[in-house]
Motif scaffolding. Structure first.
Motif, mmCIF file in Angstrom:
data_model
loop_
_atom_site.group_PDB
_atom_site.id
_atom_site.type_symbol
_atom_site.label_atom_id
_atom_site.label_comp_id
_atom_site.label_asym_id
_atom_site.label_seq_id
_atom_site.Cartn_x
_atom_site.Cartn_y
_atom_site.Cartn_z
ATOM 1 N N TYR A 399 0.732 -1.205 -0.175
ATOM 2 C CA TYR A 399 0.100 0.012 0.054
ATOM 3 C C TYR A 399 0.888 1.299 -0.153
ATOM 4 N N LEU A 402 2.224 2.474 -3.263
ATOM 5 C CA LEU A 402 1.398 3.029 -4.325
ATOM 6 C C LEU A 402 1.677 4.496 -4.465
ATOM 7 N N GLU A 406 -3.548 5.934 -6.380
ATOM 8 C CA GLU A 406 -3.934 4.652 -6.548
ATOM 9 C C GLU A 406 -4.534 4.186 -5.316
ATOM 10 N N ARG A 407 -4.278 4.762 -4.137
ATOM 11 C CA ARG A 407 -4.401 4.237 -2.842
ATOM 12 C C ARG A 407 -6.094 4.175 -2.690
#
Length: 635
Positions: A399, A402, A406-407
Motif C-alpha cells: 500500500y 502505491l 492509486e490508494r
C-alpha cells in the motif's frame, strides 16, 4: 563399573538423550573441564552411532588421535573419553572412522566456542564463572506479562550496525558500550539479534549454522556475549536471539553426514535437502536430534540469560513441500504434506521452554496460515506466545509503495488486517528481510519526492505503532536509511549529518516514548476490545481513524494517506473534553511539543461517526495524529 561411569557420565543422562527427553544435554555432551578419579582434565562426549571408532584430535596430540580413542557407552551411540591434564583453550575436533575405515574430521556439535572462520576447530571453553548483575531485570521480567505490556523490538545485525573497517567487527563488549545505550535511549524495550551461533559465511547472516552451541567468534568470546546481555538487562532491555532449528549448512566440518551417514538429517534426500537455501533439514523423528535442539534453546536462556527466541522459518519446518520442486515432494504417514515430526517437535519445544522459563518470549517467524500458532499446546496450538504478522507487513508495504492517486482503489490493504488482528498474538515486523535483495529501504519504498518520502515514512510509522500488535524495526529504519541494507558494510551513519534524517530519528524517538507511555496502545493488544474503528470506509480521501483502548484509558488515531490537505476534517470521539496531540508526524519535521496547539482540540456538540460529539482539525497531507483526552478535563 560401567562405561559411562569410567568417563564420568551419568547413565540416566545418556538414556534420556537417546529417548529425546534430555533437555539440558549440553551439561554432559561436548567438552567439559572435569575431575575424574582425582585428576583434572577434560571429558569429551559425542553422539556418533554409526562410527566404527571415535577419537579426539587436537593441538595437544599433533592431530593424531591414535592415543585418544573414545569409549562407546554401551549401545547408546555416545562415545566418551576423559583426557587428564587438558585445560581450557585447547583446540580440538573429533576424528570419526566410517564403516569403510575412512576417517573424517568434525567439529564438536556441542562446542561452546569455535575458531574464527576460516578456522573450523572447536575450543575447550568453560562457561562458568561470569558474575551476572541482572537480578533486577529478572525480577522485573517475572512480574510483567509480555501480552499486556509494551514490546518494542530493535532488530540488529552485529556485523554491520557499526564496523571499524573491512571485516573488522565491533566486539561484544564494544557493542555493549555503544549499541545498548543507543537502543535504550531511543525507547526500545528489546534488542533482537540476528543469529549468533557459529557460521562459516558472513553473507548467510548467521542463518546457516555449523556450531549451534558456539557464540560466534567473529565478535569475541562467550563471556563477551554474556557481558553484552548483562549490559542490556542493566539498561532495561530484553534480548531476543534469532534461532534456526529448521536446517543447517553442508560444510564438511559441520553436521552433514556427521558420522559418515545421515544422522542429524534424514536418510531420504528429498526430505532432507532444502534446495532454495542449499542446506539440510533436521530429522525431527530422531530422538537424539530432539534432545540436541530443545537443549540448545534452553542453553541460550540458561547460560546466556537470553530472554526469548525468534524461531526462524516455522512455515518451512511444517510444510514438506515448501520451496521444493514437485519431484522432491514427500508425504507424511497419512498422505499429507504436513511435517508431523516437526509439528510434534515445535509443541514439545515450547512446552519445555515455558516449563523452565515461564516468562520467555517464543516468537514464530511463520508465513503460513497454520491455525493457533500462539495458542497453548493443551488447546491444540503450537505453543508459541507470539507470531510475526507477515500478512499485515506485506499489505502495508504494498500500500505504501502505491502512488497516492492509486490508494483509494486499494483501501482494503490498510484495513483488512483488523479482520484477523486478534486471531493470534502478533508482532508487526519491519525486519531485515524487507530491506535487502533489491527490495529497497523502507524510506525508498515511499513514492514521490525526497520530502514526500520522509513524510510518508513518518505517517507509516505512526500507523504501525498504533495498530494492534507488538513492534519490530530493523536497524537504520529509525533514521531513514536510504539505501537498502548492505550486510558487508555498516549502516550509513553519515546521513545523520542531514536535517531530514536527524528529524526522522527524533520523530522515531518521540513515537517510541509515546508508545511506551500510553497503556491504551498495548494493554489490550490481543483483545478485540482494545480496538474500535471510528471511520474505516473513507477510501475516497484515504483517511482512517480509530480508537485504541486500554483497561482505563483510550487514544484516538487519525491517519491521512493522501497528498491532499483537509482544512476542516471532523472526527467523532467517544467522550467530551480536550484532546491533546500526543504526537503529530507533520508534512515536514514532526510536530515537537512546543509547536503543538496549546489547548489541543476541544469537542463540539456536532454528531459525527455515530458519536454525539466530535472535533474539527486541520489534517495536512501524509499526516499521522495521535490524540489522547486530557484527564479530568471535560465539559
Amino acid at each position: 563399573m560401567t562405561e559411562a561411569t569410567l568417563v564420568g557420565l551419568s547413565e540416566e543422562d545418556v538414556y534420556l538423550f537417546n529417548q529425546g527427553s534430555s533437555y539440558h544435554s549440553y551439561r554432559f555432551m561436548g567438552a567439559h573441564p572435569a575431575v575424574v578419579n582425582g585428576m583434572h582434565g577434560v571429558r569429551f562426549a559425542v553422539w556418533a552411532p554409526n562410527a566404527k571408532e571415535a577419537r579426539v584430535i587436537g593441538s595437544f596430540n599433533s592431530w593424531d588421535g591414535s592415543g585418544h580413542v573414545m569409549r562407546q557407552v554401551g549401545t547408546t551411540g555416545v562415545h566418551a573419553l576423559f583426557i587428564p591434564y587438558l585445560t581450557e583453550g585447547e583446540v580440538y575436533k573429533y576424528e570419526l572412522v566410517k564403516g569403510d575405515g575412512t576417517p573424517i574430521r568434525k567439529a564438536d556439535p556441542y562446542a561452546f566456542h569455535a575458531e574464527r572462520r576460516p578456522g573450523t576447530a572447536s575450543i575447550v571453553t568453560d562457561l562458568a564463572g561470569y558474575a551476572w548483575n541482572d537480578s533486577g531485570w529478572i525480577r522485573h521480567k517475572n512480574s510483567h506479562t509480555p501480552y499486556a505490556n509494551p514490546l518494542l523490538i530493535y532488530e540488529a545485525h552485529a556485523g554491520s550496525w557499526k564496523v571499524k573497517g573491512k571485516e573488522i567487527f565491533y566486539t561484544y563488549e564494544e557493542l555493549a558500550d555503544e549499541l545498548v545505550p543507543y537502543v535504550s535511549e531511543l525507547g526500545y524495550s528489546h534488542i533482537e539479534l540476528m543469529p549468533l551461533a557459529e557460521h562459516p559465511l558472513d553473507q548467510s547472516w548467521g542463518y546457516q549454522v555449523t556450531g549451534f552451541y558456539s557464540a560466534t567468534s567473529r565478535y569475541g568470546s562467550p563471556k563477551g556475549l554474556m557481558r553484552f546481555v548483562d549490559a542490556c538487562h542493566q539498561h532495561g532491555l530484553g534480548v531476543i536471539l534469532d534461532w534456526v532449528p529448521g536446517h543447517f549448512c553442508k560444510d564438511d566440518h559441520g553436521l552433514r553426514m556427521f558420522d559418515g551417514s545421515p544422522l542429524y538429517e534424514g536418510y531420504d534426500a528429498n526430505r532432507a535437502e532444502l534446495p532454495l537455501w542449499g542446506t539440510l533439514a533436521f530429522d525431527f523423528s530422531r530422538r537424539e536430534v530432539v534432545s540436541f535442539l530443545i537443549s540448545n534453546a534452553l542453553y541460550w536462556m540458561d547460560l546466556y540469560h537470553i530472554d526469548g527466541l525468534r524461531v526462524d522459518a516455522v512455515a518451512n519446518m511444517l510444510n514438506l513441500h515448501m520451496d521444493k520442486p514437485p519431484h522432491m515432494h514427500t508425504y507424511n504417514d497419512i498422505g499429507g504434506r504436513d511435517n508431523l515430526d516437526a509439528l510434534r517437535f515445535l509443541k514439545r519445544l515450547n512446552e519445555m521452554v515455558f516449563h523452565y522459563y515461564p516468562d520467555a518470549l517464543m516468537i514464530a517467524e511463520d508465513s503460513s496460515a497454520w491455525p493457533a500458532v500462539t495458542s497453548p499446546t493443551y488447546k491444540g496450538g503450537l505453543g508459541f506466545n507470539f507470531k510475526w504478522n507477515m500478512g499485515w507487513m506485506n499489505d502495508m508495504l504494498r500500500y505504501m509503495s502505491l502512488h497516492p492517486d492509486e490508494r483509494p482503489h486499494h483501501h482494503g490493504l490498510i484495513t483488512f488486517s483488523l479482520c484477523y488482528a486478534f486471531s493470534e498474538n502478533y508482532v508487526l515486523p519491519l525486519s531485515h528481510d524487507e530491506v535487502v535483495h533489491g527490495k529497497r529501504s523502507l524510506l525508498n519504498k515511499m513514492p514521490g519526492s525526497y520530502e514526500e518520502k520522509f513524510a510518508q515514512l513518518r505517517l507509516f510509522y505512526g500507523y504501525w505503532m498504533t495498530h494492534p500488535g507488538k513492534k519490530l524495526l530493523f536497524m537504520g529504519g529509525e533514521w531513514g536509511q536510504f539505501d537498502e541494507w548492505k550486510d558487508g558494510d555498516m549502516l550509513d551513519w553519515m546521513l545523520l549529518d542531514y536535517d531530514s534524517h536527524r528529524d526522522m530519528l527524533g520523530y522515531v524517538r518521540a513515537l517510541n516514548h509515546e508508545y511506551r507511555s500510553l497503556p491504551s496502545l498495548w494493554e489490550k493488544d490481543a483483545e478485540p476490545e482494545g480496538f474500535q474503528w471510528i471511520d474505516v470506509h473513507n477510501a475516497q480521501q484515504s483517511v482512517i481513524s480509530f480508537i485504541r483502548r486500554g483497561r482505563s484509558s483510550f487514544s484516538v488515531v487519525i491517519a491521512n494517506f493522501s497528498n491532499r490537505d483537509y482544512g476542516d476534517y471532523r472526527v467523532g470521539v467517544p467522550e467530551l473534553g480536550l484532546y491533546e496531540i500526543r504526537i503529530q508526524s507533520g508534512n515536514n519535521a514532526f510536530c515537537a511539543p512546543e509547536s503543538k496547539p496549546p489547548d489541543g482540540y476541544r469537542t463540539e456538540g456536532a454528531s459525527w461517526h455515530g458519536y454525539d460529539q466530535s472535533i474539527s482539525l486541520h489534517l495536512p497531507p501524509y499526516t499521522f495524529m495521535l490524540l489522547a483526552p486530557r484527564e479530568g478535563d471535560t465539559f
